[in-house]
Design a protein around this motif. Structure first.
Motif, PDB file in Angstrom:
ATOM      1  N   SER A 199       0.681  -1.323  -0.045  1.00  0.00           N
ATOM      2  CA  SER A 199       0.259   0.041   0.030  1.00  0.00           C
ATOM      3  C   SER A 199       0.777   1.102  -0.035  1.00  0.00           C
ATOM      4  O   SER A 199       2.119   1.237   0.393  1.00  0.00           O
ATOM      5  N   TYR A 200       0.350   2.419  -0.276  1.00  0.00           N
ATOM      6  CA  TYR A 200       0.890   3.716  -0.254  1.00  0.00           C
ATOM      7  C   TYR A 200       0.096   4.670   0.119  1.00  0.00           C
ATOM      8  O   TYR A 200      -1.128   4.615  -0.126  1.00  0.00           O
ATOM      9  N   CYS A 201       0.581   5.894   0.564  1.00  0.00           N
ATOM     10  CA  CYS A 201      -0.376   6.853   0.980  1.00  0.00           C
ATOM     11  C   CYS A 201       0.285   8.257   1.021  1.00  0.00           C
ATOM     12  O   CYS A 201       1.813   8.085   1.204  1.00  0.00           O
ATOM     13  N   THR A 202      -0.047   9.523   1.306  1.00  0.00           N
ATOM     14  CA  THR A 202       0.740  10.612   1.968  1.00  0.00           C
ATOM     15  C   THR A 202       0.728  10.645   3.551  1.00  0.00           C
ATOM     16  O   THR A 202      -0.054   9.607   4.103  1.00  0.00           O
ATOM     17  N   ALA A 203       1.605  11.254   3.945  1.00  0.00           N
ATOM     18  CA  ALA A 203       1.662  11.316   5.551  1.00  0.00           C
ATOM     19  C   ALA A 203       2.155  12.713   5.995  1.00  0.00           C
ATOM     20  O   ALA A 203       2.681  13.375   5.067  1.00  0.00           O
ATOM     21  N   ASP A 204       2.055  13.119   7.174  1.00  0.00           N
ATOM     22  CA  ASP A 204       2.313  14.314   7.719  1.00  0.00           C
ATOM     23  C   ASP A 204       3.158  13.742   9.131  1.00  0.00           C
ATOM     24  O   ASP A 204       2.767  12.833   9.720  1.00  0.00           O
ATOM     25  N   ILE A 205       4.083  14.451   9.378  1.00  0.00           N
ATOM     26  CA  ILE A 205       4.894  14.191  10.683  1.00  0.00           C
ATOM     27  C   ILE A 205       4.212  14.727  11.828  1.00  0.00           C
ATOM     28  O   ILE A 205       3.978  16.054  11.869  1.00  0.00           O
ATOM     29  N   VAL A 206       4.245  13.912  12.671  1.00  0.00           N
ATOM     30  CA  VAL A 206       3.405  14.513  14.025  1.00  0.00           C
ATOM     31  C   VAL A 206       4.445  15.063  14.980  1.00  0.00           C
ATOM     32  O   VAL A 206       4.388  16.047  15.671  1.00  0.00           O
ATOM     33  N   SER A 207       5.280  14.095  15.137  1.00  0.00           N
ATOM     34  CA  SER A 207       6.535  14.399  16.199  1.00  0.00           C
ATOM     35  C   SER A 207       7.861  13.603  15.704  1.00  0.00           C
ATOM     36  O   SER A 207       7.521  12.443  15.052  1.00  0.00           O
ATOM     37  N   GLY A 217      -2.274   9.783   5.566  1.00  0.00           N
ATOM     38  CA  GLY A 217      -3.420  10.037   4.693  1.00  0.00           C
ATOM     39  C   GLY A 217      -4.502   8.857   4.075  1.00  0.00           C
ATOM     40  O   GLY A 217      -4.097   7.756   4.509  1.00  0.00           O
ATOM     41  N   LYS A 218      -5.088   9.114   3.146  1.00  0.00           N
ATOM     42  CA  LYS A 218      -5.838   7.964   2.495  1.00  0.00           C
ATOM     43  C   LYS A 218      -5.066   7.018   1.871  1.00  0.00           C
ATOM     44  O   LYS A 218      -4.122   7.137   1.237  1.00  0.00           O
ATOM     45  N   ILE A 219      -5.281   5.721   2.314  1.00  0.00           N
ATOM     46  CA  ILE A 219      -4.281   4.694   1.731  1.00  0.00           C
ATOM     47  C   ILE A 219      -4.910   3.969   0.579  1.00  0.00           C
ATOM     48  O   ILE A 219      -5.896   3.739   0.329  1.00  0.00           O
ATOM     49  N   TYR A 220      -3.832   3.841  -0.463  1.00  0.00           N
ATOM     50  CA  TYR A 220      -4.147   3.083  -1.485  1.00  0.00           C
ATOM     51  C   TYR A 220      -3.252   1.850  -1.510  1.00  0.00           C
ATOM     52  O   TYR A 220      -2.560   1.599  -1.404  1.00  0.00           O
TER      53      TYR A 220
END
Length: 222
Positions: A199-207, A217-220
């Protein structure tokens, strides 16, 4: 159809090139992977063949870049590998949705290469649970996770320790490579194996820290 060959080995170039031409591909050869990376958007190849022996680290960066579909065309990537290609590298290749690997330039090796070209699926088989560590504490089971550092473009690999809802705790394999990551950084594409599906997706760093927290983000699924 167009194909790019990325290798600094004359024998690899000659035999792979001849095979591709015999199967009606127009070929472009690069001995320098970064030059190929600069031009891949303009060329928009259908297939890319990379020698991992010549580019043991950068084939991952290249693959992740083109798999983002930034050029509007996502090529099939095939790897020419050493006879011994570690399981960890196979898993990274599978997570990056590599079409397949071959490790010989003799008749049988080139026949395998052709079979990969013609196949509609990857020849990379997910590892069995006998040789894969399962993360029992997670609600879902994620193994290796891979992404490119948004600032340095370093290729970051590691494992997920926990995964709950849309948030994961990630332990990098090589800590110095994650320097410069800060909360709020956006990752264009994260690739991983989730419940034996790639699978792949976007992501944001929380810490950040020794353990990095990512919000997915949404997983494909591949």
């Amino acid at each position: 159809m167009k194909a790019i060959i990325i290798s600094d080995d004359d024998d690899v170039i000659k035999k792979v090139n001849n095979t591709l031409i015999a199967h009606n591909f127009d070929t472009i050869i690069y001995r320098w992977l970064l030059k190929a990376l600069d031009n891949v958007e303009e060329i928009r190849p259908d297939v890319v063949v990379i020698s991992t022996s010549d580019y043991p680290r950068h084939w991952k960066t290249f693959s992740q870049f083109v798999k983002c579909g930034i050029s509007g065309n996502i090529p099939q990537i095939i790897l020419y590998t050493p006879d011994f290609f570690p399981v960890t590298e196979v898993e990274k290749a599978a997570a990056l949705r590599i079409k397949g690997t071959f490790s010989s330039l003799d008749k049988s090796g080139l026949e395998k290469f052709v079979s990969i070209l013609k196949s509609k699926t990857s020849n990379l088989i997910p590892e069995t649970e006998e040789n894969t560590i399962i993360i029992e504490q997670s609600e879902n089971k994620i193994y290796n996770l891979i992404f490119t550092h948004p600032k340095t473009e370093a290729f970051i690999t590691g494992i997920v320790l926990t995964y709950k809802n849309d948030q994961i705790e990630f332990k990098p394999d090589i800590m110095p490579l994650v320097q410069g990551l800060t909360a709020g950084d956006h990752i264009q594409e994260v690739s991983f194996r989730n419940n034996n599906k790639y699978s792949y997706c976007t992501a944001d760093i929380v810490s950040t820290g020794e353990i990095i927290v990512l919000r997915l983000g949404k997983i494909y699924e591949n």
